[in-house]
Design a protein around this motif. Structure first.
Motif, mmCIF file in Angstrom:
data_model
loop_
_atom_site.group_PDB
_atom_site.id
_atom_site.type_symbol
_atom_site.label_atom_id
_atom_site.label_comp_id
_atom_site.label_asym_id
_atom_site.label_seq_id
_atom_site.Cartn_x
_atom_site.Cartn_y
_atom_site.Cartn_z
ATOM 1 N N MET A 1 46.965 51.798 43.614
ATOM 2 C CA MET A 1 45.679 51.210 43.212
ATOM 3 C C MET A 1 44.867 52.244 42.437
ATOM 4 O O MET A 1 44.822 53.401 42.799
ATOM 5 C CB MET A 1 44.904 50.753 44.446
ATOM 6 C CG MET A 1 43.614 50.011 44.128
ATOM 7 S SD MET A 1 42.702 49.547 45.610
ATOM 8 C CE MET A 1 43.885 48.423 46.371
ATOM 9 N N ASP A 2 44.272 51.799 41.350
ATOM 10 C CA ASP A 2 43.495 52.690 40.488
ATOM 11 C C ASP A 2 42.197 53.092 41.197
ATOM 12 O O ASP A 2 41.327 52.250 41.457
ATOM 13 C CB ASP A 2 43.182 51.968 39.179
ATOM 14 C CG ASP A 2 42.565 52.885 38.134
ATOM 15 O OD1 ASP A 2 41.826 53.819 38.525
ATOM 16 O OD2 ASP A 2 42.799 52.666 36.940
ATOM 17 N N TRP A 3 42.057 54.403 41.512
ATOM 18 C CA TRP A 3 40.883 54.867 42.238
ATOM 19 C C TRP A 3 39.605 54.700 41.423
ATOM 20 O O TRP A 3 38.529 54.443 41.958
ATOM 21 C CB TRP A 3 41.077 56.322 42.638
ATOM 22 C CG TRP A 3 39.883 56.969 43.291
ATOM 23 C CD1 TRP A 3 39.253 58.108 42.916
ATOM 24 C CD2 TRP A 3 39.165 56.489 44.443
ATOM 25 N NE1 TRP A 3 38.199 58.376 43.752
ATOM 26 C CE2 TRP A 3 38.123 57.404 44.702
ATOM 27 C CE3 TRP A 3 39.306 55.382 45.272
ATOM 28 C CZ2 TRP A 3 37.216 57.247 45.743
ATOM 29 C CZ3 TRP A 3 38.403 55.225 46.323
ATOM 30 C CH2 TRP A 3 37.378 56.147 46.561
ATOM 31 N N ASP A 4 39.707 54.811 40.090
ATOM 32 C CA ASP A 4 38.529 54.641 39.240
ATOM 33 C C ASP A 4 37.989 53.220 39.357
ATOM 34 O O ASP A 4 36.771 53.006 39.416
ATOM 35 C CB ASP A 4 38.883 54.956 37.789
ATOM 36 C CG ASP A 4 37.670 54.892 36.878
ATOM 37 O OD1 ASP A 4 36.666 55.562 37.176
ATOM 38 O OD2 ASP A 4 37.715 54.151 35.883
ATOM 39 N N LEU A 5 38.873 52.235 39.419
ATOM 40 C CA LEU A 5 38.445 50.848 39.603
ATOM 41 C C LEU A 5 37.792 50.658 40.968
ATOM 42 O O LEU A 5 36.802 49.935 41.110
ATOM 43 C CB LEU A 5 39.629 49.892 39.441
ATOM 44 C CG LEU A 5 40.346 49.891 38.082
ATOM 45 C CD1 LEU A 5 41.435 48.832 38.072
ATOM 46 C CD2 LEU A 5 39.360 49.662 36.941
ATOM 47 N N CYS A 6 38.360 51.315 41.978
ATOM 48 C CA CYS A 6 37.804 51.214 43.330
ATOM 49 C C CYS A 6 36.399 51.803 43.397
ATOM 50 O O CYS A 6 35.512 51.248 44.059
ATOM 51 C CB CYS A 6 38.713 51.919 44.332
ATOM 52 S SG CYS A 6 40.158 50.940 44.793
ATOM 53 N N LYS A 7 36.184 52.928 42.724
ATOM 54 C CA LYS A 7 34.848 53.537 42.721
ATOM 55 C C LYS A 7 33.825 52.603 42.080
ATOM 56 O O LYS A 7 32.689 52.497 42.550
ATOM 57 C CB LYS A 7 34.877 54.877 41.969
ATOM 58 C CG LYS A 7 35.552 55.997 42.733
ATOM 59 C CD LYS A 7 35.231 57.348 42.132
ATOM 60 C CE LYS A 7 35.784 57.483 40.730
ATOM 61 N NZ LYS A 7 35.552 58.855 40.190
ATOM 62 N N THR A 8 34.243 51.928 41.019
ATOM 63 C CA THR A 8 33.345 50.968 40.384
ATOM 64 C C THR A 8 33.039 49.813 41.330
ATOM 65 O O THR A 8 31.885 49.375 41.453
ATOM 66 C CB THR A 8 33.979 50.428 39.089
ATOM 67 O OG1 THR A 8 34.243 51.523 38.204
ATOM 68 C CG2 THR A 8 33.064 49.439 38.405
ATOM 69 N N PHE A 9 34.060 49.330 42.025
ATOM 70 C CA PHE A 9 33.862 48.242 42.985
ATOM 71 C C PHE A 9 32.897 48.654 44.097
ATOM 72 O O PHE A 9 32.000 47.883 44.468
ATOM 73 C CB PHE A 9 35.211 47.824 43.577
ATOM 74 C CG PHE A 9 35.084 46.982 44.815
ATOM 75 C CD1 PHE A 9 34.662 45.660 44.731
ATOM 76 C CD2 PHE A 9 35.372 47.511 46.063
ATOM 77 C CE1 PHE A 9 34.532 44.879 45.874
ATOM 78 C CE2 PHE A 9 35.233 46.742 47.207
ATOM 79 C CZ PHE A 9 34.818 45.420 47.112
ATOM 80 N N VAL A 10 33.058 49.848 44.630
ATOM 81 C CA VAL A 10 32.176 50.314 45.703
ATOM 82 C C VAL A 10 30.731 50.403 45.202
ATOM 83 O O VAL A 10 29.793 50.044 45.927
ATOM 84 C CB VAL A 10 32.655 51.676 46.249
ATOM 85 C CG1 VAL A 10 31.614 52.280 47.181
ATOM 86 C CG2 VAL A 10 33.975 51.507 46.988
ATOM 87 N N ALA A 11 30.541 50.846 43.982
ATOM 88 C CA ALA A 11 29.187 50.935 43.422
ATOM 89 C C ALA A 11 28.548 49.553 43.323
ATOM 90 O O ALA A 11 27.370 49.375 43.638
ATOM 91 C CB ALA A 11 29.222 51.605 42.054
ATOM 92 N N VAL A 12 29.318 48.554 42.897
ATOM 93 C CA VAL A 12 28.790 47.191 42.815
ATOM 94 C C VAL A 12 28.529 46.641 44.214
ATOM 95 O O VAL A 12 27.504 45.992 44.466
ATOM 96 C CB VAL A 12 29.765 46.271 42.042
ATOM 97 C CG1 VAL A 12 29.244 44.831 42.050
ATOM 98 C CG2 VAL A 12 29.933 46.752 40.607
#
Length: 295
Positions: A1-12
């Motif tokens: 899983m792309d960690w950069d995408l996960c960080k964006t999801f957590v921010a939202v």
């Protein structure tokens, strides 16, 4: 899983909106939207649902958030494990601190620290304040509350005193108030942002209630400028006001210590050599300036 995408999801997930998440991540609204769409496509499920005031998590979104936070904690532990082995303090350390403390207290001391730690890049975060360590907005926080819900480690390193001040020009030819009944006829500068300064604003308003409120300001810097301009009397942090010879303390007995100073860090980062160097430096500055900070 792309960690950069996960960080964006957590921010939202934390902010409930693409706009707020973009601001936190220093990205654009379209970039955040694109990354959320990519993550949902990758996982084959909807993670967010639109609500009246933004977004809420779906059931799958709540599950992913739990795993994403576990991933973030694991990343912190990995960083600490690798960094702790280095002999020399190096790396970037983000310190969250109030703007007034940063500019009037810490900045004058940083030259010597950075000269002695040339492998450390220090980032001073004054907005938003206080920044979240859990969301990696900061590594170290100096704030007037303890660890709260973030499971941070640290200690109380001092207290901040606040008193009333006026300019010498304002005081010329006037009898400055010393008791509650002597504020009549005096101009007062109060707090506009009473949510973030609730206790201090109530204290100031109660003491000065017989005076005339001529202005309210949302920042300590503006209140200081107004006092120095001779506009009126205001409550100011003692460590700030006492450094200006053109100001005088009003009603010296009316002093309140309204805030403890807590120096905190994430338990998985505190032993990183660079983080430890910053923590030790700030704590030593507070120890040396204990009386000045208290007023």
């Amino acid at each position: 899983m792309d960690w950069d995408l996960c960080k964006t999801f957590v921010a939202v997930a934390d902010t409930g909106s693409f706009t707020a998440a973009a601001k936190r991540l220093h990205a654009s609204h379209p970039t955040v939207s694109r990354k959320i769409a990519a993550l949902e496509a990758q996982l084959g499920t909807k993670l967010l649902a639109r609500a009246a005031d933004g977004f809420v998590l779906t059931a799958d979104g709540r599950t992913l958030r739990e795993h994403a936070e576990a991933m973030a904690a694991a990343a912190l532990r990995a960083e600490a494990a690798v960094g702790a082995g280095g002999r020399k303090a190096r790396g970037t350390v983000k310190l969250s601190i109030g703007a007034t403390l940063a500019s009037h207290w810490l900045m004058p001391r940083l030259r010597s620290f950075l000269g002695a730690h040339d492998h450390i890049r220090l980032e001073i975060i004054t907005h938003p304040f206080p920044a979240s360590v859990r969301r990696r907005e900061a590594d170290v926080v100096l704030r007037p509350v303890d660890s709260g819900e973030e499971n941070l480690v640290g200690r109380k390193i001092g207290r901040l005193g606040t008193g009333f001040y006026a300019s010498r020009d304002y005081a010329t030819g006037r009898s400055l108030p010393e008791r509650s009944g002597e504020w009549k006829g005096h101009s007062v500068i109060g707090f506009a942002d009473q949510d973030s300064n609730a206790q201090l604003a109530r204290w100031s308003d109660a003491i000065t209630r017989q005076g005339t409120m001529v202005m309210r300001c949302s920042s300590q810097g503006d209140m200081l400028a107004a006092v120095r301009a001779g506009i009126g009397i205001s409550a100011l942090s003692c460590f700030v006001a006492e450094s200006y010879p053109d100001l005088v303390r009003v009603a010296p007995q009316k002093l309140v210590s309204v805030a403890d100073l807590w120096l905190l860090a994430h338990p998985d980062l505190v032993e990183l050599s660079a983080v430890r160097a910053v923590v030790d430096f700030v704590a030593e500055c507070a120890r040396a300036d204990r009386e000045r900070l208290r007023g």
